[in-house]
Write a protein that holds these residues in place. Structure first.
Motif, short mmCIF file in Angstrom:
data_model
loop_
_atom_site.label_atom_id
_atom_site.label_comp_id
_atom_site.label_asym_id
_atom_site.label_seq_id
_atom_site.Cartn_x
_atom_site.Cartn_y
_atom_site.Cartn_z
N VAL A 150 0.82 -1.31 0.11
CA VAL A 150 -0.14 -0.03 -0.13
C VAL A 150 0.78 1.27 0.02
O VAL A 150 0.45 2.31 -0.67
N PHE A 151 1.81 1.20 0.74
CA PHE A 151 2.97 2.28 0.78
C PHE A 151 3.11 3.16 -0.43
O PHE A 151 3.02 4.45 -0.49
N PRO A 152 3.85 2.32 -1.52
CA PRO A 152 4.29 3.07 -2.86
C PRO A 152 3.19 3.86 -3.30
O PRO A 152 3.17 4.79 -4.04
N ILE A 153 1.88 3.11 -3.15
CA ILE A 153 0.71 3.78 -3.98
C ILE A 153 0.13 5.10 -3.23
O ILE A 153 0.25 6.05 -3.91
N VAL A 154 0.24 4.95 -2.18
CA VAL A 154 -0.35 5.97 -1.03
C VAL A 154 0.55 7.27 -1.13
O VAL A 154 0.32 8.46 -1.41
N ALA A 155 1.68 6.91 -1.09
CA ALA A 155 2.90 7.84 -1.07
C ALA A 155 3.03 8.69 -2.33
O ALA A 155 3.13 9.86 -2.37
N THR A 156 2.88 8.06 -3.46
CA THR A 156 2.79 8.49 -4.82
C THR A 156 1.70 9.57 -4.85
O THR A 156 1.86 10.73 -5.15
N LEU A 157 0.60 9.10 -4.34
CA LEU A 157 -0.54 10.12 -4.51
C LEU A 157 -0.25 11.27 -3.68
O LEU A 157 -0.50 12.39 -3.82
N LEU A 158 -0.18 11.08 -2.20
CA LEU A 158 0.19 12.11 -1.34
C LEU A 158 1.28 13.06 -1.77
O LEU A 158 1.07 14.16 -1.76
N ILE A 159 2.46 12.50 -2.25
CA ILE A 159 3.46 13.39 -2.37
C ILE A 159 3.43 14.17 -3.74
O ILE A 159 3.69 15.34 -3.85
N VAL A 160 3.12 13.57 -4.76
CA VAL A 160 2.67 14.31 -5.98
C VAL A 160 1.45 15.18 -6.09
O VAL A 160 1.72 16.45 -6.52
N LEU A 161 0.53 14.93 -5.31
CA LEU A 161 -0.27 15.88 -4.92
C LEU A 161 0.01 16.94 -4.02
O LEU A 161 -0.43 18.52 -4.37
N LEU A 162 0.96 16.99 -3.41
CA LEU A 162 1.78 18.01 -2.38
C LEU A 162 2.58 18.83 -3.13
O LEU A 162 2.64 20.09 -3.46
#
Lengths: 71, 372
Positions: free
Chosen positions: B208-220
């Motif tokens: 789950v981490f790489p998927i959630v991290a991509t979404l969060l960081i790229v949105l930020l």
């Protein structure tokens, strides 16, 4: 009383410095675990005689796995 | 007859050699020497060193825009931003984020070590560099080669070779630069702190981490998308356990192939006129300053966190907040072992270390958002 030598971190056993039946002193280097291309020496937790070695050179070990028993 | 001999001479490169070119050969040979004899980041410094020599051969035109071989590598690989993200794909496949997931608090240390980057940005700007140049120089403090290249290509391409060389040099010098700062800022008692055993991280969390991290960081920080998304894709290859071939290709063959093109292209940007400028001394100086400050602020932040934490963390871990993976984690482990040989900090230090990679990419994304 028997004490275990356990793996402080996961990695690969790259050398064994103890033999069954041989005496060891506390803080003697017992074996070396390689993790992230770094050698991590593992030391004997107490004085005693090596009763059993549960791993061989080349084995992959997990953190907290029992590596050897000292009596 | 003499004029024939002279025109023959004029058709060779010798007639067009400049002292600057010969000096650059010496730089190239020095890098190759450091790679072979001292094992300083040989996978990078060796091709960089040879690239420097290749780019400084008169008449060969290897860096001639539009036609030179090295120019093509550079243009399509680096200017088109293909290579640094591919390196990040490999890094993602190589990186185990479990130490970070087991102890998410350590992510702050990865952020704390970016302070050096921002301080250096203001210092370089204050000393007359442009905003774009200052950002490129400051990011060296993250000790992250691909991110430095990514940012410098976009903001200050004329400094690319020098900034990349500084970043890779300091990565190689991590074991020399960091320990004195770490010892200076910690007491022996602090260095003796043993970390609480970390919890086991489940396979599901790791997927789950790489998927959630991509979404969060790229949105930020959208500008960090090329690097972060590839890093996380590589990590998903690794953690999914179902695409072993892609995982292994990313971290081995593909990584090795792009490393060749990265190295020679970066070396090739170091022509005499690009490198023999007064600025370059400042770049190396500020890069070192950034890296030292980042090490120090990482350690100091860990000490600050200890004021509030009931279970103390070993402040040496803060030094691993720079993104030289896994060099900084090894250094933390070694300095910790000096104080207590039975204190195994390596895996704990990997937490802030991988957080540092993410932190440096975010710092680069923030610069891009402000300056581009």
């Amino acid at each position: 009383m028997a004490q275990n030598i356990t793996a402080p971190l996961s990695g690969k056993v790259i050398s064994l410095d103890i033999k069954v039946g041989k005496k060891v002193e506390e803080d003697d280097e017992a074996l070396v675990i390689e993790a992230l291309k770094m050698e991590n020496p593992v030391y004997a937790p107490c004085n005693g005689t090596v009763k059993e070695i549960k791993v061989a050179v080349g084995d992959l070990v997990e953190e907290d796995q029992v590596l050897a028993v000292i009596e | 007859m003499m004029s024939r001999v002279f025109s023959l001479f004029e058709s060779t490169g010798f007639a067009y050699l400049t002292p600057g070119m010969v000096f650059m050969w010496a730089i190239g040979v020095t890098l190759i020497y450091l790679a072979i004899a001292r094992r300083f980041e040989p996978l990078l410094l060796l091709p960089i060193g040879f690239g420097v020599i290749m780019a400084n051969l008169p008449l060969a035109g290897l860096m001639h825009p539009g036609e030179g071989l090295l120019w093509r590598f550079y243009h399509y690989g680096i200017q088109w931003e293909v290579i640094p993200p591919l390196i990040f794909l490999g890094l993602g496949a190589l990186t185990d984020f479990a130490p970070l997931l087991a102890n998410p608090l350590l992510i702050f240390l990865g952020a704390g070590a970016q302070v050096g980057v921002y301080l250096t940005f203001f210092a370089a700007f204050g000393l007359g560099f442009s905003l774009n140049e200052s950002a490129s120089i400051a990011i060296i403090g993250g000790a992250d080669g691909p991110t430095t290249i990514f940012l410098t290509t976009k903001l200050a391409p004329h400094l690319l070779g020098s900034c990349a060389m500084a970043a890779y040099s300091y990565m190689a010098l991590v074991p020399i630069i960091q320990p004195p700062i770490m010892r200076l800022l910690t007491t022996r008692k602090e260095r003796l702190i043993r970390m609480q055993k970390s919890r086991k991280v489940s396979p599901l969390e790791k997927i789950v981490f790489p998927i959630v991290a991509t979404l969060l960081i790229v949105l930020l920080t959208p500008a960090a998308a090329p690097l972060i998304s590839m890093l996380m894709l590589g990590n998903l290859f690794r953690e999914s356990k179902v695409v072993e071939r892609l995982n292994l290709t990313s971290q081995n063959e593909l990584m090795n192939i792009v490393t060749i093109f990265l190295g020679v292209s970066i070396g090739a940007t170091l022509s005499a006129e690009n490198f023999l400028r007064r600025d370059v001394i400042f770049i190396f100086f500020f890069g070192l300053f950034a890296f030292m400050v980042s090490t120090a602020t990482g350690v100091l932040l860990a000490k600050l966190m200890n004021l509030f934490l009931t279970t103390k963390i070993n402040p040496l871990l803060g030094a691993a907040g720079v993104s030289a993976v896994p060099m900084s984690a090894r250094v933390v482990s070694n300095v910790g072992a000096e104080a207590d040989k039975k204190n195994y900090l390596l895996m704990y230090a990997m937490g802030p270390n991988v957080a540092g990679v993410i932190g440096t990419v975010i710092a680069a994304g923030v610069f891009l958002a402000f300056l581009k």
